[in-house]
Design a protein around this motif. Structure first.
Motif, PDB file in Angstrom:
ATOM      1  N   ILE A  87       0.895  -1.186  -0.136  1.00  0.00           N
ATOM      2  CA  ILE A  87      -0.021  -0.073   0.162  1.00  0.00           C
ATOM      3  C   ILE A  87       0.970   1.247  -0.019  1.00  0.00           C
ATOM      4  CG2 ILE A  87      -1.781   1.133   1.357  1.00  0.00           C
ATOM      5  CD1 ILE A  87      -2.772  -1.197   0.108  1.00  0.00           C
ATOM      6  N   LEU A  88       2.010   1.189   0.865  1.00  0.00           N
ATOM      7  CA  LEU A  88       2.694   2.332   0.956  1.00  0.00           C
ATOM      8  C   LEU A  88       3.294   2.624  -0.469  1.00  0.00           C
ATOM      9  CD1 LEU A  88       5.157   1.833   4.065  1.00  0.00           C
ATOM     10  CD2 LEU A  88       3.445   3.624   3.516  1.00  0.00           C
ATOM     11  N   THR A  89       3.963   1.436  -1.306  1.00  0.00           N
ATOM     12  CA  THR A  89       4.285   1.708  -2.714  1.00  0.00           C
ATOM     13  C   THR A  89       3.300   2.299  -3.590  1.00  0.00           C
ATOM     14  OG1 THR A  89       5.830  -0.366  -2.174  1.00  0.00           O
ATOM     15  CG2 THR A  89       5.690   0.542  -4.468  1.00  0.00           C
ATOM     16  N   LEU A  90       2.236   1.733  -3.521  1.00  0.00           N
ATOM     17  CA  LEU A  90       0.900   2.239  -4.069  1.00  0.00           C
ATOM     18  C   LEU A  90       0.644   3.710  -3.956  1.00  0.00           C
ATOM     19  CD1 LEU A  90      -1.669  -0.648  -4.287  1.00  0.00           C
ATOM     20  CD2 LEU A  90      -0.682   0.524  -6.462  1.00  0.00           C
ATOM     21  N   ASN A  91       0.591   4.095  -2.598  1.00  0.00           N
ATOM     22  CA  ASN A  91       0.851   5.350  -2.381  1.00  0.00           C
ATOM     23  C   ASN A  91       1.626   6.274  -2.889  1.00  0.00           C
ATOM     24  OD1 ASN A  91      -1.613   4.938  -0.712  1.00  0.00           O
ATOM     25  ND2 ASN A  91      -0.479   4.998   1.127  1.00  0.00           N
ATOM     26  N   SER A  92       2.978   5.760  -2.884  1.00  0.00           N
ATOM     27  CA  SER A  92       4.237   6.334  -3.364  1.00  0.00           C
ATOM     28  C   SER A  92       3.940   6.861  -5.113  1.00  0.00           C
ATOM     29  CB  SER A  92       5.442   5.776  -2.853  1.00  0.00           C
ATOM     30  OG  SER A  92       6.522   6.499  -3.425  1.00  0.00           O
ATOM     31  N   ILE A  93       3.602   5.739  -5.552  1.00  0.00           N
ATOM     32  CA  ILE A  93       3.438   5.745  -6.951  1.00  0.00           C
ATOM     33  C   ILE A  93       2.347   6.815  -7.514  1.00  0.00           C
ATOM     34  CG2 ILE A  93       2.717   4.459  -9.292  1.00  0.00           C
ATOM     35  CD1 ILE A  93       3.833   1.916  -7.864  1.00  0.00           C
ATOM     36  N   CYS A  94       1.285   6.792  -6.689  1.00  0.00           N
ATOM     37  CA  CYS A  94       0.138   7.789  -7.121  1.00  0.00           C
ATOM     38  C   CYS A  94       0.580   9.125  -6.853  1.00  0.00           C
ATOM     39  CB  CYS A  94      -1.063   7.445  -6.370  1.00  0.00           C
ATOM     40  SG  CYS A  94      -1.809   5.870  -6.896  1.00  0.00           S
ATOM     41  N   HIS A  95       1.483   9.262  -5.858  1.00  0.00           N
ATOM     42  CA  HIS A  95       1.897  10.458  -5.398  1.00  0.00           C
ATOM     43  C   HIS A  95       2.695  11.148  -6.434  1.00  0.00           C
ATOM     44  CE1 HIS A  95       4.408  13.458  -3.057  1.00  0.00           C
ATOM     45  NE2 HIS A  95       3.503  13.642  -2.476  1.00  0.00           N
ATOM     46  N   ASP A  96       3.631  10.264  -6.971  1.00  0.00           N
ATOM     47  CA  ASP A  96       4.491  10.632  -8.003  1.00  0.00           C
ATOM     48  C   ASP A  96       3.580  11.084  -9.269  1.00  0.00           C
ATOM     49  OD1 ASP A  96       6.578  10.169  -6.418  1.00  0.00           O
ATOM     50  OD2 ASP A  96       7.376   8.535  -7.706  1.00  0.00           O
ATOM     51  N   LEU A  97       2.742  10.408  -9.758  1.00  0.00           N
ATOM     52  CA  LEU A  97       1.901  10.360 -10.804  1.00  0.00           C
ATOM     53  C   LEU A  97       0.882  11.730 -10.598  1.00  0.00           C
ATOM     54  CD1 LEU A  97       0.821   6.634 -11.585  1.00  0.00           C
ATOM     55  CD2 LEU A  97       2.383   8.063 -12.810  1.00  0.00           C
ATOM     56  N   SER A  98       0.597  11.890  -9.508  1.00  0.00           N
ATOM     57  CA  SER A  98      -0.166  12.833  -9.249  1.00  0.00           C
ATOM     58  C   SER A  98       0.257  14.499  -9.326  1.00  0.00           C
ATOM     59  CB  SER A  98      -0.857  12.846  -7.980  1.00  0.00           C
ATOM     60  OG  SER A  98      -1.740  13.800  -7.586  1.00  0.00           O
ATOM     61  N   LEU A  99       1.595  14.161  -8.806  1.00  0.00           N
ATOM     62  CA  LEU A  99       2.473  15.474  -8.919  1.00  0.00           C
ATOM     63  C   LEU A  99       3.443  15.595  -9.900  1.00  0.00           C
ATOM     64  CD1 LEU A  99       3.192  15.912  -5.264  1.00  0.00           C
ATOM     65  CD2 LEU A  99       1.332  16.961  -6.497  1.00  0.00           C
ATOM     66  N   ASN A 100       3.289  14.524 -10.791  1.00  0.00           N
ATOM     67  CA  ASN A 100       4.392  14.682 -12.008  1.00  0.00           C
ATOM     68  C   ASN A 100       5.861  14.853 -11.606  1.00  0.00           C
ATOM     69  OD1 ASN A 100       2.945  13.893 -14.278  1.00  0.00           O
ATOM     70  ND2 ASN A 100       1.916  16.034 -14.151  1.00  0.00           N
ATOM     71  N   ASN A 101       6.085  14.164 -10.361  1.00  0.00           N
ATOM     72  CA  ASN A 101       7.429  14.601  -9.990  1.00  0.00           C
ATOM     73  C   ASN A 101       8.472  13.308  -9.975  1.00  0.00           C
ATOM     74  OD1 ASN A 101       6.655  12.996  -7.757  1.00  0.00           O
ATOM     75  ND2 ASN A 101       6.919  14.534  -6.075  1.00  0.00           N
ATOM     76  N   ASN A 102       8.037  12.232 -10.841  1.00  0.00           N
ATOM     77  CA  ASN A 102       9.050  11.119 -10.928  1.00  0.00           C
ATOM     78  C   ASN A 102       9.635  11.236 -12.057  1.00  0.00           C
ATOM     79  OD1 ASN A 102      10.085   8.697 -11.378  1.00  0.00           O
ATOM     80  ND2 ASN A 102       9.266   7.806  -9.895  1.00  0.00           N
ATOM     81  N   PRO A 103      10.932  11.739 -12.525  1.00  0.00           N
ATOM     82  CA  PRO A 103      11.186  12.072 -13.725  1.00  0.00           C
ATOM     83  C   PRO A 103      11.165  10.510 -14.515  1.00  0.00           C
ATOM     84  CG  PRO A 103      13.068  12.220 -12.332  1.00  0.00           C
ATOM     85  CD  PRO A 103      11.962  12.203 -11.401  1.00  0.00           C
ATOM     86  N   ILE A 104      11.436   9.481 -13.840  1.00  0.00           N
ATOM     87  CA  ILE A 104      11.500   8.264 -14.810  1.00  0.00           C
ATOM     88  C   ILE A 104      10.182   7.992 -15.343  1.00  0.00           C
ATOM     89  CG2 ILE A 104      12.035   5.816 -14.545  1.00  0.00           C
ATOM     90  CD1 ILE A 104      13.940   5.925 -12.372  1.00  0.00           C
TER      91      ILE A 104
END
Lengths: 402, 206
Positions: free
Chosen positions: A118-135
């Motif tokens: 769940i933590l990983t899903l939260n983190s992925i969604c956080h990145d996608l939501s803010l567009n802050n994961n350059p990969i």
């Protein structure tokens, strides 16, 4: 803020980034999707719903339905839902998931998700939501600039240690800047994919399994089964994960180099299709670590990587440069990973915001993304980009892994 | 992989139009009853948290439309249910006679692989109406329940809140039992056979 919701095809909730009313939403989503699947002639799949305020995107990857709900003006990553789907597959593999749902369509998938998942899903969604994961944003890997002769040395050493049971190997910094990548020559028809590595990196960085007090653990070696859906969704690869501390005064004394915090830790990732190959891979990892730590030139090149001296004026706030043929990128240290601009059919894009502009252009095999002061005249942007291009072309072998 | 979590149970309520499906659900979840009849369009969905034998469960109740014109949504609604509640009106003979059709329709549409062991509950609603209006006796309803496989049977009044909680507790227990018999292999980490399996894609991304 974007909400991401994952439900089973029967309408049971699996995950929601924003959990409010998920039980009711799950049933409604399932009904909408099923209406189009079963009640339209010819049967159609619903892709999206748009109203004045929001955009709802649907993806139906049986046995899962995924949706995102975003504000209408948000830069939406079109791969968001497939990234989330791939993460679910990476946990259990496609045949295992299919087997469960074929037998039990009413299966409650949350039973198989741990708190760490769940933590990983939260983190992925956080990145996608803010567009802050350059990969995710650039669908490419960040590299650590290293003199190419030294990188070749690292690559040769890595290759010389390889055995037939080692399928893939990676050396990166602890923030996933790529130093070297190894592909088993005997299995050269198998390839690693960016989307698979992006999931592996998220699992490593967002779950608590590899950390103690928010720091990566360096005195343990981890053995992780992971399914890489784009490589092969039918099963798992066994992955050795080892962090190596570089900020150790003994290495600085040994190599007579000054303390520097540019690269604090290394990450060794070794993958095998064989469950029982841990000891073999551990031996490779130990030997590899020795050769990286005890060779002065290699150690120094990783500890103090090459600085990127782009010919850019101070009006450039940050940059990202992607080599589109290698699917690798470099970025300025201060990069805030602003929303990726979508080229669609154009080669140049400019977007104006209150305090800055975003500029992106495609030149040769490169995409150049700049965040610039609003006062910078647009006429200067293309000449600046061309000088960046020239720099990248002449330093390509240091900046990127060939 | 996972610890103790709330179990989610999908429960479908089926039956002829105007037998009181929505009223039963409203009484069970909100403790309210309305005299006014409003047809359910398609379906309505409500959650209800319960504790059954120290287990936390959430019932996801799917209140479906009884009207014929909404039946095309059947497949969507029925699939993946943990329990099905069949409701009739004790003063409406037709609604009682249609129970078997509702059951059969559900089994087909939901593609239930083991129909004999799928949990159904029968509810005869509107027992608050005067005795003279009643057309289906308890004995007759009990006989039907027995013939369909000893299904639990309750007589309820959504209006006067009679037997509602008792009926839904049995619904929850049956759904939970159905959910708990699932068996799946915990060893999910089968390795990739790199000599047999082809990569999903051949183009190199790195």
């Amino acid at each position: 803020m974007i909400n991401y919701i994952i439900i089973s095809s029967s309408g049971k909730p699996i995950y929601a980034f924003d959990n409010n009313n998920i039980i009711v939403y799950s049933a409604i989503i399932q009904s909408i999707v099923s209406y189009f699947t079963y009640s339209t002639s010819p049967n159609q799949l619903i892709n999206s719903i748009k109203n004045n305020n929001s955009f709802i995107n649907f993806a139906h990857y049986n046995p899962f339905i995924l949706i995102s709900i975003s504000p209408i003006n948000h830069h939406h990553n079109p791969s968001s839902l497939s990234i989330l789907y791939n993460y679910l597959i990476s946990l259990l593999s496609k045949p295992y998931i299919d087997k469960i749902f074929n037998k039990y369509p009413n299966f409650d998938f949350t039973k198989l998700l741990s708190n760490s998942d769940i933590l990983t899903l939260n983190s992925i969604c956080h990145d996608l939501s803010l567009n802050n994961n350059p990969i995710f944003n650039y669908n490419s890997l960040q590299t650590l600039p290293i003199n190419y002769k030294i990188r070749s040395k690292i690559n040769s050493k890595f290759n010389s240690l390889s055995t037939s049971n080692l399928l893939f190997g990676l050396i990166t910094t602890s923030n996933f800047k790529l130093i070297s990548i190894l592909k088993n020559i005997q299995n050269s028809n198998h390839n690693l994919h960016i989307s698979d590595l992006s999931i592996l990196f998220k699992i490593i960085s967002s779950s608590n399994n590899f950390k103690l007090n928010s720091q990566y653990i360096t005195n343990e070696t981890f053995w992780l089964p992971i399914c890489l859906p784009k490589f092969n969704s039918n099963g798992h690869l066994y992955t050795l994960i080892q962090f190596v501390e570089l900020n150790d005064s003994r290495y600085q004394q040994l190599h007579s180099i000054s303390a520097n915090n540019n690269t604090d830790k290394l990450l060794i990732i070794l993958m095998s299709p064989f469950k029982d190959s841990f000891n073999e891979l551990k031996k490779i990892s130990n030997n590899l670590i020795k050769s990286l730590l005890f060779n002065k030139k290699i150690f120094n090149s990783i500890y103090n990587p090459l600085s990127i001296n782009l010919p850019i004026p101070s009006s450039i706030i940050s940059y990202t440069i992607k080599n589109t043929s290698l699917l690798q990128f470099i970025e300025s240290p201060s990069n805030s990973s602003s929303s990726p601009l979508n080229f669609k059919n154009s080669t140049i894009i400019i977007e104006n915001y209150s305090n800055y502009k975003l500029f992106a252009c495609k030149l040769s095999n490169y995409e150049i993304y700049l965040k610039i002061n609003s006062s910078t005249p647009e006429s200067q942007l293309l000449p600046i980009s061309k000088s960046i291009l020239n720099y990248c072309i002449s330093n390509n072998h240091h900046l990127f892994i060939q | 992989m996972a610890g103790q979590k709330k179990t989610l149970l999908k429960v479908i309520i089926l039956g002829d139009t105007e037998v009181g499906k929505t009223s039963l659900m409203q009484q069970f979840i909100n403790g309210k009853f309305s005299q006014q009849y409003k047809a359910t369009i398609g379906a309505d969905f409500l959650p209800k948290d319960m504790i059954i034998d120290d287990k936390n469960i959430t019932m996801q109740i799917w209140d479906t439309a009884g009207q014929e014109r909404f039946q095309s949504l059947g497949v969507a609604f029925y699939r993946g249910s943990d329990c099905c509640v069949l409701v009739y009106d004790v003063t409406n003979l037709k609604s009682f006679e249609n129970l078997t059709s509702w059951r059969d329709e559900f089994l087909i549409q939901a593609n239930i692989k083991d129909p004999d062991n799928f949990p159904f509950i029968i509810i005869g609603n509107k027992i608050d109406l005067e005795e003279g209006k009643r057309l289906i006796s308890t004995k007759k309803a009990q006989a039907l329940s027995n013939s369909l496989g000893n299904l639990p049977y309750f007589e309820t009044s959504a209006k006067e809140s009679v037997n509602i909680d008792q009926a839904f507790e049995v619904v929850a227990r049956c759904a939970l039992k159905q959910e708990e018999i699932m068996e799946f292999n915990d060893d999910y980490t089968d390795a990739v056979n790199i000599n047999v399996d082809d990569d999903n894609y051949n183009n190199c991304a790195c």
